[in-house]
Design a protein around this motif. Sequence first.
Motif, PDB file in Angstrom:
ATOM      1  N   ILE A   1    -101.754  20.779  98.337  1.00  0.00           N
ATOM      2  CA  ILE A   1    -103.161  20.963  98.693  1.00  0.00           C
ATOM      3  C   ILE A   1    -103.934  21.060  97.380  1.00  0.00           C
ATOM      4  O   ILE A   1    -103.512  21.735  96.441  1.00  0.00           O
ATOM      5  CB  ILE A   1    -103.365  22.268  99.499  1.00  0.00           C
TER       6      ILE A   1
ATOM      7  N   LEU B   1    -107.268  22.407  95.630  1.00  0.00           N
ATOM      8  CA  LEU B   1    -108.367  23.355  95.807  1.00  0.00           C
ATOM      9  C   LEU B   1    -109.329  23.244  94.628  1.00  0.00           C
ATOM     10  O   LEU B   1    -108.934  23.419  93.476  1.00  0.00           O
ATOM     11  CB  LEU B   1    -107.789  24.787  95.871  1.00  0.00           C
TER      12      LEU B   1
ATOM     13  N   ASP C   1    -109.155  18.900  98.807  1.00  0.00           N
ATOM     14  CA  ASP C   1    -108.888  19.266 100.199  1.00  0.00           C
ATOM     15  C   ASP C   1    -109.748  20.430 100.669  1.00  0.00           C
ATOM     16  O   ASP C   1    -110.181  20.475 101.815  1.00  0.00           O
ATOM     17  CB  ASP C   1    -107.411  19.646 100.364  1.00  0.00           C
ATOM     18  N   VAL C   2    -109.925  21.410  99.790  1.00  0.00           N
ATOM     19  CA  VAL C   2    -110.690  22.612 100.128  1.00  0.00           C
ATOM     20  C   VAL C   2    -111.523  22.990  98.905  1.00  0.00           C
ATOM     21  O   VAL C   2    -111.078  22.819  97.766  1.00  0.00           O
ATOM     22  CB  VAL C   2    -109.750  23.797 100.499  1.00  0.00           C
TER      23      VAL C   2
ATOM     24  N   ILE D   1    -115.049  18.490 103.994  1.00  0.00           N
ATOM     25  CA  ILE D   1    -114.250  19.361 103.114  1.00  0.00           C
ATOM     26  C   ILE D   1    -114.606  20.816 103.441  1.00  0.00           C
ATOM     27  O   ILE D   1    -115.753  21.232 103.268  1.00  0.00           O
ATOM     28  CB  ILE D   1    -114.529  19.074 101.622  1.00  0.00           C
TER      29      ILE D   1
ATOM     30  N   VAL E   1    -106.850  29.241 102.300  1.00  0.00           N
ATOM     31  CA  VAL E   1    -106.908  27.818 101.939  1.00  0.00           C
ATOM     32  C   VAL E   1    -105.902  27.040 102.781  1.00  0.00           C
ATOM     33  O   VAL E   1    -106.219  25.996 103.368  1.00  0.00           O
ATOM     34  CB  VAL E   1    -106.624  27.624 100.426  1.00  0.00           C
ATOM     35  N   LYS E   2    -104.684  27.580 102.862  1.00  0.00           N
ATOM     36  CA  LYS E   2    -103.636  26.894 103.635  1.00  0.00           C
ATOM     37  C   LYS E   2    -104.044  26.793 105.109  1.00  0.00           C
ATOM     38  O   LYS E   2    -103.854  25.768 105.745  1.00  0.00           O
ATOM     39  CB  LYS E   2    -102.309  27.647 103.519  1.00  0.00           C
TER      40      LYS E   2
ATOM     41  N   HIS F   1    -107.005  24.360 105.693  1.00  0.00           N
ATOM     42  CA  HIS F   1    -106.523  22.986 105.468  1.00  0.00           C
ATOM     43  C   HIS F   1    -105.703  22.499 106.661  1.00  0.00           C
ATOM     44  O   HIS F   1    -105.751  21.323 107.036  1.00  0.00           O
ATOM     45  CB  HIS F   1    -105.694  22.931 104.190  1.00  0.00           C
TER      46      HIS F   1
END
Length: 334
Positions: free
Chosen positions: A45, A47, A102-103, A126, A300-301, A304
């Motif tokens: 991922i 960030l 991704d984030v 996003i 975040v995980k 996502h």
Amino acid sequence: MLRTGTYTRRGFGAILAAGLLASGLAGCGNSDTGGSGGEAGSDKIVLGFSQVGAESGWRTANTTSVKEAATEAGIELKFDDAQQKQENQIKAIRNFIQQKVDVIAFSPVVESGWDTVLKEAKDADIPVILTDRAVDSADKTLYKTFIGSDFVKEGRLSGEWLVEEKKAATGPVNIVELQGTTGSAPANDRKKGFAEAIATNPNLKVVASQSGDFTRAGGKQVMEQFLKANPKIDVLFAHNDDMGLGALEAITAAGKVPGKDITIITIDAVKDGMQALADGKFNFIAECSPLLGPQLMDLVKKVHAGESVPERVETEETTFTPEQAKAALPTRKY
Ligand code: AHR
């Protein structure tokens, strides 16, 4: 980046062009990618994180926490230091959008003026996470969640301690206030919480209140002005340890004894602040934890993966007296 198939669909030429564009887009602040640098085809991922700056001990500890937690969680971090300027944060967020991270997470330097760029991130699909500081956007769909402290509570706890401390006072208790960065959530909220708490005792009066921008230099300079303009100062309420530490120099230079002639209340509880409290130079600290990294990476995980997250994740905090600071210092991490 967790976008399987991206590499083959675009083809090598397109990837190379995107990479060149991304590297040419840096330069709004101090950027680093903290490691693997957005390799195409990686399943990490990505960030994009826009940090306020490096204005205080708290901020340094927060940056370390975010970087360490990203490494620990296997998340690729694109880190940008906005040097306390909103325009730099807006540029950084736009760069993250162009780079198709991704984030995006950021700690907004001030509360207002984010709607346009947040809408751009939303249109690009996003997800955005606010960390540490809030924005005043009416449209709550512009970000997924906000993780950080309750700054109003920190101000209120500081004020309540002072009300108790000065309950025997029969005359005016003159307070000077060192505010954080003008327009920032912690400055607005800590001021509010403190004012509400001390309103219960009419003897307690804020006679001067000005921004020291959350820095030691700012705290020293503004405290010097306060001391010149106000012959009787009984209390200093500083919105963070660093400004309080800067003010110590001004108070000592003016021939006064910090912690005795002037009661000092601060917020944060970083090591230097805790040492000043243990030494009796400060009298009370309301904690504000900078260790947001691990919780941020969990969020975040989740965002996502499209999982639901709470609108608000509040940091757990406490307060410290000199005795409590002495006990906590040996194991204090930041
Ligand atoms: O947003 C958190 C605040 O920002 C901290 O209290 C202060 O030290 C920092 O600069």
